[in-house]
Structures are given as structure tokens and as C-alpha cells.
Enzyme design. Structure first.
Site, PDB file in Angstrom:
ATOM      1  N   ARG A  89     -52.074  26.348 -15.633  1.00  0.00           N
ATOM      2  CA  ARG A  89     -50.622  26.338 -15.391  1.00  0.00           C
ATOM      3  C   ARG A  89     -50.307  26.106 -13.909  1.00  0.00           C
ATOM      4  O   ARG A  89     -49.217  25.682 -13.564  1.00  0.00           O
ATOM      5  CB  ARG A  89     -49.989  27.656 -15.825  1.00  0.00           C
ATOM      6  CG  ARG A  89     -49.646  27.745 -17.301  1.00  0.00           C
ATOM      7  CD  ARG A  89     -48.844  29.005 -17.553  1.00  0.00           C
ATOM      8  NE  ARG A  89     -48.621  29.272 -18.952  1.00  0.00           N
ATOM      9  CZ  ARG A  89     -47.517  28.961 -19.621  1.00  0.00           C
ATOM     10  NH1 ARG A  89     -46.535  28.350 -18.997  1.00  0.00           N
ATOM     11  NH2 ARG A  89     -47.396  29.270 -20.904  1.00  0.00           N
ATOM     12  N   ARG A  98     -48.987  20.581 -22.277  1.00  0.00           N
ATOM     13  CA  ARG A  98     -47.855  20.134 -21.477  1.00  0.00           C
ATOM     14  C   ARG A  98     -48.118  18.721 -20.956  1.00  0.00           C
ATOM     15  O   ARG A  98     -49.202  18.432 -20.433  1.00  0.00           O
ATOM     16  CB  ARG A  98     -47.614  21.098 -20.312  1.00  0.00           C
ATOM     17  CG  ARG A  98     -47.337  22.525 -20.770  1.00  0.00           C
ATOM     18  CD  ARG A  98     -46.054  22.618 -21.589  1.00  0.00           C
ATOM     19  NE  ARG A  98     -45.970  23.838 -22.369  1.00  0.00           N
ATOM     20  CZ  ARG A  98     -45.534  25.009 -21.900  1.00  0.00           C
ATOM     21  NH1 ARG A  98     -45.159  25.106 -20.634  1.00  0.00           N
ATOM     22  NH2 ARG A  98     -45.478  26.055 -22.693  1.00  0.00           N
ATOM     23  N   ILE A 146     -31.804  26.975 -20.113  1.00  0.00           N
ATOM     24  CA  ILE A 146     -31.104  27.325 -21.355  1.00  0.00           C
ATOM     25  C   ILE A 146     -29.717  27.870 -21.056  1.00  0.00           C
ATOM     26  O   ILE A 146     -28.732  27.506 -21.719  1.00  0.00           O
ATOM     27  CB  ILE A 146     -31.928  28.331 -22.173  1.00  0.00           C
ATOM     28  CG1 ILE A 146     -33.265  27.711 -22.615  1.00  0.00           C
ATOM     29  CG2 ILE A 146     -31.143  28.808 -23.398  1.00  0.00           C
ATOM     30  CD1 ILE A 146     -33.132  26.466 -23.475  1.00  0.00           C
ATOM     31  N   CYS A 155     -38.334  27.806 -29.041  1.00  0.00           N
ATOM     32  CA  CYS A 155     -38.172  26.458 -29.603  1.00  0.00           C
ATOM     33  C   CYS A 155     -39.354  26.085 -30.482  1.00  0.00           C
ATOM     34  O   CYS A 155     -39.186  25.450 -31.541  1.00  0.00           O
ATOM     35  CB  CYS A 155     -37.976  25.441 -28.484  1.00  0.00           C
ATOM     36  SG  CYS A 155     -39.342  25.337 -27.292  1.00  0.00           S
ATOM     37  N   ASN A 162     -36.642  20.509 -27.015  1.00  0.00           N
ATOM     38  CA  ASN A 162     -36.926  21.913 -26.759  1.00  0.00           C
ATOM     39  C   ASN A 162     -35.761  22.663 -26.130  1.00  0.00           C
ATOM     40  O   ASN A 162     -35.744  23.895 -26.146  1.00  0.00           O
ATOM     41  CB  ASN A 162     -38.158  22.045 -25.861  1.00  0.00           C
ATOM     42  CG  ASN A 162     -38.130  21.129 -24.658  1.00  0.00           C
ATOM     43  OD1 ASN A 162     -38.227  19.909 -24.800  1.00  0.00           O
ATOM     44  ND2 ASN A 162     -37.991  21.694 -23.475  1.00  0.00           N
TER      45      ASN A 162
END
Length: 328
Positions: free
Chosen positions: A193, A229, A11, A149, A310
């Protein structure tokens, strides 16, 4: 408005690209613990958005591009950053490390006038979604969370559908993999994850429900959310399954969002009937793109499919916030 960015991850770097030559915003400084030469390289070359068009050079801890010169700092301790000397109006806190009032407040102690997070933040920081409740912001608000997002995508959908009445909603955000996942299998407190992000479809826990219930307290215990994901580097698809209080038709739902996109939500929400895939929304500036071709209704049950970039959509709202804050 003089801006600094703390944290040059995905970002932070995209904000740099978009702000460095912005006519109404003066990007003054960036800070990250990575080597400045590595930062310059990652700003110039991006695997998602391509090569940065203007030429760029790193000279004496200054990034020079398009006639602009941006100071580069490499401080792990934000108290050492010279925000007061640089006359910083707003710090964009993009490191992901200073997300509560005390942590983000360090930038204020250093001389910045305001802090805008790039995440949801803790409960002691106001959560405001641009296009929904930005009017609640006052000049006296020093730290602001613009949500994430997924929150920016979901808020507008729920607000619009509340006009019909929502009994409950289940959200599944099919999201590109992120830096908080692993390239190869590794230990992680959330076991899934830790699995190789580019090799599997991976369900992960998210706090979207908490954020939405904070924005819509009347919907407490009526929202559930998960993120799945998927092995792409960018783009997301939000799958809303809602039980509504009243019966509707597919045509009525699509008309509702088509009208919103052309009027009060213009620039925030987009409506399309093109047969999109995730790659098609790369670089889209909207928080949410409603795909009318995939709307289905069975009785009081609505399935709504939306898209969002996103990274690009989210940074678009952060820039909107800067321009809004500039007017206060």
C-alpha cells in the site's frame, strides 16, 4: 428528513453534490477539519465527476448553492457538534474514524436520531446490504452499516448464484487507487500500500471475506478475496471465480442475471453485453453491472466479470437507505 454529513472526503463530497438539492432530503450541515474555503473548492471542482453545475458560494460558514444554505463546521471532536439544536434525523458518518458502536454513538449523544456509516463498520454494528436484507431494519435501529462498495457488488452475485449452489468462490476486485494509498513510495504497515499508486498494479489486503461470511454464514471458509489496485482514479471490475455444485452453461448464467436485472434487482443490478471499459461505468448508479460478454464456464467452474463505480454506485445505495429509513 434533516441530514448532516461528518467527514467530507470522496464519499462525503459526492453525497453533498447529490443531496443538496434532493427533493425529499434536507441537507442541513457538514463537518470536516479542512478549511471551509478548501472544502468549497473541492465541492465545486472534482477531478472525476467534473465541475459542480450550480453556482456555489461560501458566506459566514454557510455553503450556498441552488437556493440552499448548508452550515459548515470544522470540529475534530464530534461531541461539539450541535445535532440536537439543528434537529438532525440522520448523520452520515463519512470520516472513517467513528466506525464502531461507541464512536458512531457520539452522534446520538449529540442529539442525532440515527447514524448511517459509509463503510462496513465493526462487528457491533448491524451490517445490512440494500437490495438483500434491508427489510431487517427497524425504526429502533440507531446505527447502521451499509457495507462497502465491494460488499454491495458481491452480495447480490453470491445470493443469486446460491440458487445453483456454490462450493467455493475466489474474488479479485480490480479497484481504482484510493486515498489510503500513497502518491509516491512511503512507509506503510502493508508494504504494498505504500508504493506509488499511479505507477503500479498493487495487490492489497481487504476484509471482504469477513463481511461476506457475516452475510452468508453457510459459506464460512468457502470465500477468499483480494483487491488489486490499478492506476485509474475511478471505477472497478470484480472478477468472480466460482466452483458450482451443478453444471451450467454460459447462456443459463447470463439469462439468470439478465432476468434479475429486469425484475427484483432492478436499480441495484444491471446486465450488459456492451464491450465496456472502466471509464464507461463512471456515474453508474447500480451496485453491480454484470458483463455477459465475459462470462465463461468450464465444467463446474464459472468466471463472472462485473463492473461498478466505487463512488457513485455506493452513494446511490446510501441515498436509497435514507429514503428507506424515512418511511420507518
Amino acid at each position: 428528513m434533516r441530514i448532516a454529513i461528518n467527514g467530507m472526503g470522496r464519499i462525503g463530497r459526492l453525497l453533498f453534490r447529490r443531496l443538496v438539492n434532493h427533493p425529499d432530503i434536507d441537507l442541513v450541515a457538514v463537518n470536516d477539519i479542512m478549511e471551509p474555503a478548501n472544502l468549497e473548492y473541492l465541492l465545486r471542482y472534482d477531478s472525476v465527476y467534473g465541475t459542480f453545475p450550480p453556482s456555489m458560494a461560501l458566506e459566514n460558514n454557510q455553503l450556498k448553492t441552488g437556493g440552499k444554505s448548508v452550515s459548515v463546521f470544522q470540529q475534530s471532536d464530534p461531541t461539539a457538534l450541535p445535532w440536537k439544536d439543528l434537529g438532525i434525523d440522520v448523520v452520515l458518518e463519512c470520516s472513517g474514524m467513528f466506525t464502531n458502536k461507541a464512536g458512531a454513538g457520539i452522534h446520538l449523544q449529540g442529539g442525532a436520531k440515527k447514524v448511517l456509516l459509509s463503510t462496513t463498520g465493526s462487528a457491533d454494528i448491524p451490517l445490512m446490504i440494500y437490495g438483500y436484507n434491508q427489510h431487517a431494519l427497524t425504526a429502533e435501529t440507531p446505527i447502521l452499516s451499509p457495507g462497502g462498495c465491494m460488499t454491495n457488488c458481491s452480495t447480490h452475485i453470491l445470493y443469486i448464484l446460491n440458487a445453483i449452489g456454490i462450493e467455493s468462490v475466489q474474488l479479485n476486485i480490480l479497484h481504482s487507487y484510493t486515498s489510503r494509498q500513497e502518491l509516491v513510495d512511503a512507509p506503510h504497515k502493508q508494504f504494498r500500500r505504500g508504493r506509488a499508486a499511479a505507477e503500479s498494479i498493487i495487490p492489497v489486503e481487504i476484509d471482504l471475506q469477513t463481511s461476506l461470511e457475516k452475510l452468508f454464514p453457510m459459506m464460512a471458509e468457502k470465500i477468499a478475496a483480494v483487491s488489486t489496485r490499478v492506476p485509474v482514479a475511478n471505477g472497478a471490475m470484480a472478477d468472480f471465480t466460482l466452483q458450482l455444485k451443478n453444471k451450467v452453461t454460459k447462456e443459463e448464467i447470463n439469462k439468470l442475471f439478465r432476468t434479475a436485472a429486469l425484475n427484483e434487482y432492478k436499480g441495484i443490478l444491471e446486465y450488459t453485453e456492451d464491450p465496456l471499459v472502466s471509464l464507461d461505468i463512471k456515474g453508474n448508479t447500480h451496485s453491480v453491472i454484470v458483463d455477459g460478454t465475459l462470462t465463461t464456464v468450464v465444467g463446474n467452474h464459472l468466471k463472472l466479470i462485473t463492473w461498478f463505480d466505487n463512488e457513485y454506485g455506493y452513494t446511490s445505495r446510501m441515498i436509497d437507505w435514507l429514503l428507506y429509513m424515512r418511511q420507518l
